[in-house]
Each structure stands twice: as C-alpha cells, then as structure tokens.
Design an enzyme around this catalytic site. Structure first.
Site, short mmCIF file in Angstrom:
data_model
loop_
_atom_site.label_atom_id
_atom_site.label_comp_id
_atom_site.label_asym_id
_atom_site.label_seq_id
_atom_site.Cartn_x
_atom_site.Cartn_y
_atom_site.Cartn_z
N CYS A 170 -8.66 20.10 0.53
CA CYS A 170 -8.88 21.53 0.82
C CYS A 170 -10.11 22.12 0.14
O CYS A 170 -10.46 23.27 0.40
CB CYS A 170 -7.64 22.33 0.42
N HIS A 211 -7.27 31.38 -3.07
CA HIS A 211 -6.84 30.19 -2.33
C HIS A 211 -5.54 30.54 -1.60
O HIS A 211 -5.38 30.19 -0.43
CB HIS A 211 -6.65 29.02 -3.28
N HIS A 236 -4.20 27.80 6.88
CA HIS A 236 -4.90 26.95 5.92
C HIS A 236 -5.69 25.93 6.72
O HIS A 236 -5.12 25.03 7.33
CB HIS A 236 -3.90 26.26 5.00
#
Length: 392
Positions: free
Chosen positions: A155, A282, A316
């Site tokens: 990520c 995040h 995400h």
C-alpha cells in the site's frame, strides 16, 4: 532543490480527470458498491466506471485493465509530458511506477478459461500480470527513455515512487520523472484481505466506533515531476520512509515506524510539525490501523490540523493509494479546501479526537500551505509525502 508536481492525471471510482474527481471528492460522494466476489458474504468495492482509454497495438502484450487505468491517467497529461520530452530529451525523462496487482485479473480469467476449455485464451500473455510491467508500459506509451522501474511495496508503493522521483531529480539522473501508480480490482486481493478478516461487509467508516475493515478500490494517478513548474507550481517538499517490520500485516501499535516516517518527511521538507495544515490519513477503517494512526497524529500534532481519510469515498486502492491520495491533496491545494472525512459520524471514544474535515469545503489557511499524506503498508513499510504551495 525545488521539485514540482507540475501536472496530474488520475482516474478512480469518483471519476476521470481533475475536474470530475475534484467535484465528487469535495461534495463528499461515496463510490462504494456491493461486491459478491467473496464466497458466502458480501463486501463493497470501489470500481472505476469511467470509460478507459485503449492501448496502442504496440503495447498489446501488456494489455490489462491495470494498463488501461494507467493510460487513461497518462492521456490527461500527454501535452505536458510532450513538453518535457521536447524540452529535456526523451533520455532525460524517467519513469517510476508503483503497483501491487498489475494484471492479476487477466491471469484469473486465463486460468478460468484453461479449466473450462483446456487451453489458455489466445489473447493471454504472461507479461500482462508481471508486477514490473507498469513502468515499461508507461515508458512505452509516453516515449520516456530515461531510467524506468516499478516499485511494489504493497500500500506504500506509489508513495515510494514519488520519493524515488525526487531522488532521481536531486541526483541529476533525470530532468523530469513520470511518477505514480495504478492498481486494478481482482478477486485474488479481495479474497486475500477477506481471509485476513480485514474486509468490511458494509461501506468502510474509518475511525468510527463501527469500523470493521476496508473496501478495496482501483485507481491510477500519475504526476509529471520536474525541477521547474512547467504548468502548476505545487511543490513536492519531501518524502519520508521507514520499515519497522513489526508484523506482516498488523501495524506496530506504538506507531514508532509511522512517527519515524512523518518526522523524516518533515525534516526533508524543512518543515515543523505545527506547519502542517492538513493530513490525508491512511485511515483504512481497520481497528488496529486506525487506533495506531490516530494515536500518532494526536501525539505529534497538538495544533490539530484538518484530517480526513479518502477511503470512505474511493476505497483502498492498494499500490495506487499513495499516489492517489497525494493527488487528492494536490486537488485540495488547487481548490483551497480540505477533502471531507466521509463516514457514519460515530466517533470511537477509545480513540484520540482528531480534527476531521467536514463536508462544507473548509478553506485551508493562507499560503504557504503544507499537506501530508500517510501510507502505511504490510510489514511496517511506511511512506509519508509532504507537498505544498511553491516557496519560490
């Protein structure tokens, strides 16, 4: 040395292009829709519904949805890339791309066809799903002939790509860098995160008392990064990284690695903690990540800058998340407003209170403005990007 994010192309579940994505972002629109890819349960994903650009025939061995997402974003900034090629020469324009899924969806379809028919489809090429293909695709599509490589650190992949771009410029190895990332939806990652009990069966609600996991999305975001502002004068002020290796999937609850990346990024940017006006969190919506991140932000930023997580809107986007969320910060600077935090408005009393941005397009303070974007990946692989108004 000044480094400019001089132009931006992007596509995600909110739309394609700066205008479409910006309008949906600041309006607080959600782009999460039901998905039945996990056997026996529902989840939500954030799929791109905009029309995607076709690939040139010369790049057909790399044809995939991931490639089309990348080309769709790159097409939006083709004139600025062409200017850089003419100004500096193709061999002085580099490429750094981040991804984690590449063309895995095409591999899934090929395996299914093999099981059903006994042969792979004629259109299938293994290079479609090779993780390193994204930089080759970008270079082939744009004509960039400088250094080209792909990063895959889960990520944080495309956030690290921006850090690598700045280092290439600072070292004099390139005069412009096409940097960003792309990731496309596939069953492998949706089911993989479901196996980790990290996928929410409802639209994700980062930092809520009701948070129960992530929703996976897809996107592409690419910047032209230069030493001079060929178009826009937004600066890439600094990038910080750390690797705490606490656990393969869970964050270090102390937040030591996240804090180290934040401090490194601000040191590189020559900024103080209280200079920060907005943080793109995040904010995955998982219990452990949100607890760690909120504690770190509350501990470091006593002046309570505006914060929000974009994952309640675009999901995400994994390897593309770093560049995508820096892109949303870039739009925030262009529009002079903070992206809203989209959730269920149910704070978790166990978490420190943050100054979550609201839906009313809050204006950021007067120039110069400093924005942070957090990317915290598997294995404690952390990256933080600092961008802001030009200081020239």
């Amino acid at each position: 040395m000044a480094t400019y994010l001089t132009d931006l192309g992007l596509v995600n579940a909110l739309g394609a292009g700066q205008k479409a994505v910006g309008q949906a972002l600041f309006a607080g629109q959600r782009a999460l829709t039901p998905c039945d890819w996990v056997p026996g349960r529902q989840t939500y994903t954030a799929a791109v519904t905009a029309d995607l650009a076709p690939l040139p025939d010369a790049l057909s061995p790399l044809r995939s949805r991931n490639a089309q997402l990348a080309v769709t974003a790159l097409t939006q900034i083709s004139s600025t890339i062409e200017l850089a090629l003419e100004r500096y020469g193709a061999e002085r324009v580099a490429v750094v791309a981040g991804t984690s899924t590449s063309g895995i969806a095409e591999g899934e379809a090929a395996i299914k066809a093999l099981q059903q028919t006994g042969r792979l489809p004629a259109s299938y090429d293994y290079r479609q799903q090779e993780i390193g293909n994204l930089s080759a695709l970008v270079a082939g599509f744009t004509g960039a002939a400088g250094p080209a490589y792909t990063l895959s650190t889960a990520c944080s992949s495309s956030a690290h790509a921006l850090g690598s771009a700045k280092r290439l410029l600072d070292a004099g190895l390139a005069d412009a860098v096409i940097a960003g990332g792309a990731d496309s939806l596939c069953r492998l990652t949706v089911n993989g995160f479901a196996a980790l009990d990290s996928v929410s069966v409802e639209p994700c609600v980062p930092f809520s008392v009701n948070r129960a996991g992530i929703n996976i999305g897809e996107s592409a975001a690419f910047f032209l990064v230069t030493r001079e502002p060929l178009l826009h004068d937004i600066e890439l002020l600094g990038v910080g990284a750390s690797s705490d290796a606490h656990h393969i999937s869970a964050p270090d609850p102390s937040g030591a690695g996240a804090e180290a990346a934040i401090r490194a990024a601000l040191a590189a940017a020559q900024c103080r903690l209280d200079d920060v006006d907005y943080i793109n969190l995040h904010g995955t919506g998982t219990p452990l990540n949100d607890a760690m991140e909120s504690a770190v932000v509350a501990r470091l930023f006593g002046h309570q800058p505006f914060c929000s997580s974009s994952k309640g809107q675009v999901g995400h986007t994994l390897g593309a998340a770093g560049a995508t969320e820096v892109a949303l910060c870039w739009l925030a600077l262009i529009e002079s407003c903070a992206p809203p935090h989209v959730w269920d408005n149910s704070p978790d009393p166990a978490l420190p209170e943050l100054q979550l941005a609201q839906h009313n397009s809050l204006l950021l303070p007067a120039s110069p403005r400093v924005l942070l974007s957090h990317s915290f990946a598997f294995g404690g692989n952390n990256a933080v990007v600092v961008l802001g108004d030009s200081r020239a």
